[in-house]
Enzyme design. Sequence first.
Site, PDB file in Angstrom:
ATOM      1  N   LEU A  95       0.851  -1.187   0.000  1.00 55.48           N
ATOM      2  CA  LEU A  95       0.000   0.000   0.000  1.00 55.48           C
ATOM      3  C   LEU A  95       0.892   1.245   0.000  1.00 55.48           C
ATOM      4  CD1 LEU A  95      -2.712  -1.209   2.549  1.00 55.48           C
ATOM      5  CD2 LEU A  95      -2.930  -1.004   0.050  1.00 55.48           C
ATOM      6  N   HIS A 111       2.580 -10.934   9.843  1.00 55.85           N
ATOM      7  CA  HIS A 111       3.772 -11.370   9.113  1.00 55.85           C
ATOM      8  C   HIS A 111       4.321 -12.627   9.777  1.00 55.85           C
ATOM      9  CE1 HIS A 111       7.288 -11.131   6.605  1.00 55.85           C
ATOM     10  NE2 HIS A 111       8.035 -11.287   7.665  1.00 55.85           N
TER      11      HIS A 111
END
Length: 209
Positions: A95, A111
């Site tokens: 993004l 993650h």
Amino acid sequence: MRPLGAFSVDDPARLAVLISGRGSNMTALVAAENVAYRVVAVVSDAADADGLRRAAEMDVPTHALPASDREAALHDVLSGADVDLVAMAGFMRVLSPAFLARWPDRVLNIHPSLLPAFRGLDTHRRALEAGVLAHGCTAHLARPAIDDGPILGQALTAVRPGDDPAALGARVLALEHKLYPRAASAYASGSVRLEGGRVRGAPCLLSEL
Ligand code: GRF
């Protein structure tokens, strides 16, 4: 958008989940109970993502983004669904800083490593090659740099003799499914919050060590 930290189980944040593939974290976010968020949209950059089918089966509204003007379309979907919080979950797009600035401190990521170690891909193989004794996953706020940002929670597992990337990755994925709903809920409710750029409160720590 209502202020962060103002949400509760009875008055949950409206959460959108961004996916690109199978969507197992998305499924865990939707299925979690007693959380201070409700998943109101699942958005994919790939129209054929398995996760979109799984979301539809769970009666969550789904959206596939166009290949061009993707971020503008994403912004429109999030605004249209009156979203308070966004959770990237295997979303394989970066993004832009401009997009993140329009959703300040509102975008979360999961993650599969103990950040700041092993940013990027192929984390389980790299962890094994590095010889770390503990590995795991991290839920954090998204920042323009990949896999960077204030840490909301981490979950740890020991690396076992004989582990290969698949075996280690399966244990980490199971931890992701526990950690992400807890961290997203804690952030929505304000029990974990950002103050002056630092995470305060009680970050989520899960350990299998
Ligand atoms: C997860 O391991 C997540 O941490 C990473 O991509 C994977 C997505 O898996 N960012 P899924 O689509 O949630 O099953």
